[in-house]
Design a protein around this motif. Sequence first.
Motif, PDB file in Angstrom:
ATOM      1  N   TYR A 199      -9.964 -75.247 -29.618  1.00  0.00           N
ATOM      2  CA  TYR A 199      -9.057 -74.401 -28.848  1.00  0.00           C
ATOM      3  C   TYR A 199      -8.302 -75.229 -27.801  1.00  0.00           C
ATOM      4  O   TYR A 199      -7.109 -75.007 -27.564  1.00  0.00           O
ATOM      5  CB  TYR A 199      -9.840 -73.281 -28.164  1.00  0.00           C
ATOM      6  N   LEU A 255     -15.231 -72.893 -34.119  1.00  0.00           N
ATOM      7  CA  LEU A 255     -16.188 -73.479 -33.188  1.00  0.00           C
ATOM      8  C   LEU A 255     -16.920 -74.689 -33.780  1.00  0.00           C
ATOM      9  O   LEU A 255     -17.886 -75.168 -33.191  1.00  0.00           O
ATOM     10  CB  LEU A 255     -17.215 -72.421 -32.759  1.00  0.00           C
ATOM     11  N   LEU A 305     -15.452 -75.323 -27.704  1.00  0.00           N
ATOM     12  CA  LEU A 305     -14.052 -74.952 -27.467  1.00  0.00           C
ATOM     13  C   LEU A 305     -13.094 -76.123 -27.649  1.00  0.00           C
ATOM     14  O   LEU A 305     -11.935 -76.047 -27.244  1.00  0.00           O
ATOM     15  CB  LEU A 305     -13.903 -74.392 -26.057  1.00  0.00           C
TER      16      LEU A 305
END
Length: 324
Positions: free
Chosen positions: A84, A59, A81
């Motif tokens: 990700y 993160l 995010l």
Amino acid sequence: MTTARRKSYGVKGAPYAHPSPTTALKGALRAPYFFLLPATLLFALFFALPIGYALWLSLHKVQVKGLGLGAGARSEVWAGLENYTDALTDNELLDGALRVLGYGVIVVPVMLGLALLFALMLDTDKVRLAPFTRLAIFLPYAIPGVVAALLWGFLYLPDVSPFYFILDRLGMPQPDLLDGGPLYLALSNIAVWGGTGFNMIVIYTSLQAIPAEVYEAAKLDGATPLQIALKIKIPMVTPSLVLTFFFSIIATLQVFSEPTTLKPLTNSVSTTWSPLMKVYRDAFGAGDIYSAAAEAVIIAIVTLFLSFGFLRAANSRNKQEEAR
């Protein structure tokens, strides 16, 4: 009539006070926690803490100011995010996942099929040298994966492999197993050779736990050995098959040592051939531990969902069969 109370005396005749029932009960209730404390600490330090640290890294990211030189030019900031999103849109990671999927389609059915076949063969009364055969099948599992990959890797090389020498003498074609499509077969062969023995032992142990009365009743009903194997043995070892399939899925998604070991022997294996190789490259090659942490978390989540999804499907099927 009076009853004399017995007193316990300690050193030098001093009376010894017995613990009250309440204190003894509290001590008995606390005892299990003291026994669990070492395992809990080890679990927290070497399992929970690394997972939490990986989540924290995933993160965050490094923010570079200016040329990135001097004190304070690089700082760790919140990324949310973003890592990700970048990982899920990374073509290299997605291509590696597809390669592992093709690899698993070959490895899992072949490995479990051979393990079941060997277990059924060893469970018959007519087999000879059963202890030696079990050891011979299980022995490859005891060899480390890196050593097994090196062994097979040199057997795949045309210049040093005795198999290519024999094929050349016989005038037969010599396929390149470390290039293109045959590479999947070469990697799958290493996994099957090393993992079949472990799965065979798991299934064979379940076969040994089946009561002999079941076989005797089937023989009295005129069942042949093939019918006993198909209609009695295999259905009764279904939980073991589910367990071995579960372990095989996890091992397939985490394939790393075999392609990494074969990489110096061929140009067909890239540094991102599998998702875990991509994580290793980003973390230790590119120095981006934040993106690597996000990729590792995604792989762990996918593995978790696939594993529990399969277990849930298997459990629901067993409940349906029991209901019938």
